[in-house]
Design a protein around this motif. Structure first.
Motif, PDB file in Angstrom:
ATOM      1  N   ARG A  74      -5.968   8.437   2.859  1.00  9.41           N
ATOM      2  CA  ARG A  74      -5.619   8.357   1.442  1.00  9.41           C
ATOM      3  C   ARG A  74      -4.517   9.321   0.984  1.00  9.41           C
ATOM      4  O   ARG A  74      -4.027   9.173  -0.126  1.00  9.41           O
ATOM      5  N   ALA A 128      -1.907   4.339  -0.277  1.00 13.75           N
ATOM      6  CA  ALA A 128      -2.632   4.028  -1.508  1.00 13.75           C
ATOM      7  C   ALA A 128      -3.466   2.764  -1.372  1.00 13.75           C
ATOM      8  O   ALA A 128      -4.397   2.551  -2.145  1.00 13.75           O
ATOM      9  N   SER A 140       1.468   5.930  -0.822  1.00 10.63           N
ATOM     10  CA  SER A 140       0.949   6.732  -1.916  1.00 10.63           C
ATOM     11  C   SER A 140       2.073   7.156  -2.861  1.00 10.63           C
ATOM     12  O   SER A 140       3.205   7.403  -2.436  1.00 10.63           O
ATOM     13  N   GLU A 141       1.751   7.243  -4.135  1.00 15.15           N
ATOM     14  CA  GLU A 141       2.727   7.705  -5.139  1.00 15.15           C
ATOM     15  C   GLU A 141       2.982   9.207  -5.029  1.00 15.15           C
ATOM     16  O   GLU A 141       3.935   9.713  -5.605  1.00 15.15           O
ATOM     17  N   THR A 142       2.139   9.927  -4.292  1.00 17.47           N
ATOM     18  CA  THR A 142       2.262  11.386  -4.210  1.00 17.47           C
ATOM     19  C   THR A 142       3.167  11.866  -3.082  1.00 17.47           C
ATOM     20  O   THR A 142       3.454  13.049  -3.001  1.00 17.47           O
TER      21      THR A 142
END
Length: 128
Positions: free
Chosen positions: A114, A118, A40-42
């Motif tokens: 999630r 991603a 994930s980009e977060t």
């Protein structure tokens, strides 16, 4: 003999306690695909990277337990959906130690957690 302790314990690895230990699962599906994740980009560490399911070894946990826990958490599978086949290589770079474990995953539907993941890629083993 006063040096018998060395025979019993073997050589010490200097700095071993300072290594950051992680573990990953090389997860083979029923079709002999290897499951990879897109991070994930977060998340703070290596966002967007493509990697194997895995993560840090928690206190009181073995690398094998960490790999299997992370596999279940990230792919949203249960313990009865995978079989540990064998430990694989241990990769050491800088102060990082990564243990890997080959396993078979059955009944995987492509779902994933999630917050950290991603997306999922399934790459045929024959590709390698």
């Amino acid at each position: 003999m006063k040096y018998d302790i060395l025979k019993q314990t073997g050589p010490l690895i200097i700095g071993e306690g300072d290594l950051k230990r992680s573990a990953v699962a090389i997860a083979l599906t029923e079709n002999d695909d290897i499951i990879f994740e897109v991070r994930s980009e977060t998340i703070g560490h290596q966002p967007g990277d493509i990697c194997l399911p895995g993560g840090g070894v928690e206190k009181g946990e073995t690398p094998e337990q960490a790999a299997m826990r992370e596999l279940m958490e990230e792919l949203l599978i249960s313990e009865d959906q995978f079989e540990l086949i064998a430990p694989s290589s241990i990769f050491v770079s800088g102060m990082q130690e990564i243990h890997s474990y080959l396993c078979r995953v059955t009944g995987y539907t492509g779902s994933y957690q999630r917050e950290e993941v991603a997306g999922i890629l399934q790459v045929p083993l024959s590709f390698f």
